[in-house]
Design a protein around this motif. Structure first.
Motif, PDB file in Angstrom:
ATOM      1  N   ILE A  52      -3.174  41.391  27.918  1.00  0.00           N
ATOM      2  CA  ILE A  52      -3.612  42.426  26.969  1.00  0.00           C
ATOM      3  C   ILE A  52      -4.640  43.341  27.632  1.00  0.00           C
ATOM      4  O   ILE A  52      -4.543  44.570  27.536  1.00  0.00           O
ATOM      5  CB  ILE A  52      -4.206  41.789  25.689  1.00  0.00           C
ATOM      6  N   THR A  53      -5.592  42.770  28.337  1.00  0.00           N
ATOM      7  CA  THR A  53      -6.631  43.560  29.007  1.00  0.00           C
ATOM      8  C   THR A  53      -6.007  44.495  30.035  1.00  0.00           C
ATOM      9  O   THR A  53      -6.373  45.673  30.119  1.00  0.00           O
ATOM     10  CB  THR A  53      -7.657  42.627  29.680  1.00  0.00           C
ATOM     11  N   ARG A  54      -5.044  44.004  30.808  1.00  0.00           N
ATOM     12  CA  ARG A  54      -4.382  44.838  31.826  1.00  0.00           C
ATOM     13  C   ARG A  54      -3.624  45.995  31.168  1.00  0.00           C
ATOM     14  O   ARG A  54      -3.711  47.142  31.601  1.00  0.00           O
ATOM     15  CB  ARG A  54      -3.426  43.992  32.662  1.00  0.00           C
ATOM     16  N   ILE A  55      -2.922  45.707  30.087  1.00  0.00           N
ATOM     17  CA  ILE A  55      -2.165  46.758  29.391  1.00  0.00           C
ATOM     18  C   ILE A  55      -3.118  47.808  28.828  1.00  0.00           C
ATOM     19  O   ILE A  55      -2.869  49.018  28.943  1.00  0.00           O
ATOM     20  CB  ILE A  55      -1.288  46.152  28.275  1.00  0.00           C
ATOM     21  N   ILE A  56      -4.215  47.368  28.241  1.00  0.00           N
ATOM     22  CA  ILE A  56      -5.196  48.303  27.677  1.00  0.00           C
ATOM     23  C   ILE A  56      -5.770  49.189  28.782  1.00  0.00           C
ATOM     24  O   ILE A  56      -5.863  50.404  28.636  1.00  0.00           O
ATOM     25  CB  ILE A  56      -6.313  47.541  26.932  1.00  0.00           C
ATOM     26  N   LYS A  57      -6.148  48.581  29.921  1.00  0.00           N
ATOM     27  CA  LYS A  57      -6.736  49.352  31.019  1.00  0.00           C
ATOM     28  C   LYS A  57      -5.749  50.379  31.566  1.00  0.00           C
ATOM     29  O   LYS A  57      -6.129  51.494  31.912  1.00  0.00           O
ATOM     30  CB  LYS A  57      -7.187  48.421  32.143  1.00  0.00           C
ATOM     31  N   GLU A  58      -4.466  50.005  31.648  1.00  0.00           N
ATOM     32  CA  GLU A  58      -3.448  50.934  32.151  1.00  0.00           C
ATOM     33  C   GLU A  58      -3.196  52.072  31.161  1.00  0.00           C
ATOM     34  O   GLU A  58      -2.846  53.177  31.574  1.00  0.00           O
ATOM     35  CB  GLU A  58      -2.140  50.195  32.429  1.00  0.00           C
TER      36      GLU A  58
END
Length: 185
Positions: A52-58
């Motif tokens: 989730i964190t990676r998707i949000i950052k992208e």
């Protein structure tokens, strides 16, 4: 104000109608039904925080921070969406008397849930995935063929070496017999 698109990019809001909202009872009953079958605790159905964190950052521009509470809310919303979409896709598979969900079931579920605007990006992502899988398969086949070719070449080399060894053994035996005859004379 920016809005996330289907591919996770931030863009200016469009004049498109707002996304439909499934009723809370629909979503909770789907989550309860699936959690009773798949997991011991409802928390087990949440997507991993790192994902989730990676998707949000992208999806967000650099310098935008997201609170822990917001990440948790997004994670829960994403989990509920996945469960709801899976349940709808499963209904299409069951109507077709299949136990396996396929991409067509997911596409039909997206239409049923009134997420038509995500269908084209979803189709494009599916095509890209299929091309990637095809490329991997072709590379794997080529690697297997190369390995078989190498093995057959190695076997041919071993056969030649064995033939040469036998030939040399025969010559050596002939020389040894000749020496024995010389010794006897």
């Amino acid at each position: 104000m920016e809005v996330l698109t289907a591919v996770g990019r931030a863009e200016a809001p469009s004049s498109a109608p707002p996304l439909p909202k499934p009723s809370t009872t629909q979503l909770s009953s789907v989550k309860d039904k699936i959690s009773s079958v798949m997991a011991e605790r409802p928390e087990d159905l949440n997507l991993p925080n790192a994902v989730i964190t990676r998707i949000i950052k992208e999806a967000l521009p650099d310098g935008v921070n997201v609170s822990k509470e917001a990440r948790r809310a997004i994670s829960q919303a994403a989990s509920v969406f996945v469960l709801y979409a899976t349940s709808c896709a499963n209904n299409f598979a069951m109507k077709a008397k299949r136990k396996t969900l396929n991409a067509g079931d997911v596409m039909s579920a997206m239409e049923e849930m009134e997420f038509e605007r995500f269908l084209q990006p979803l189709r494009e992502a599916l095509e890209a995935y299929k091309k990637g899988q095809k490329g991997k398969k072709e590379a794997s086949e080529q690697k297997r063929k190369d390995k078989e070719k190498k093995n057959s070449t190695d076997e041919n080399d071993k056969s030649r070496d064995e033939e040469e060894d036998e030939h040399m053994d025969d010559e050596q035996e002939g020389e040894n017999e000749g020496e024995e005859e010389d010794v006897e004379n």
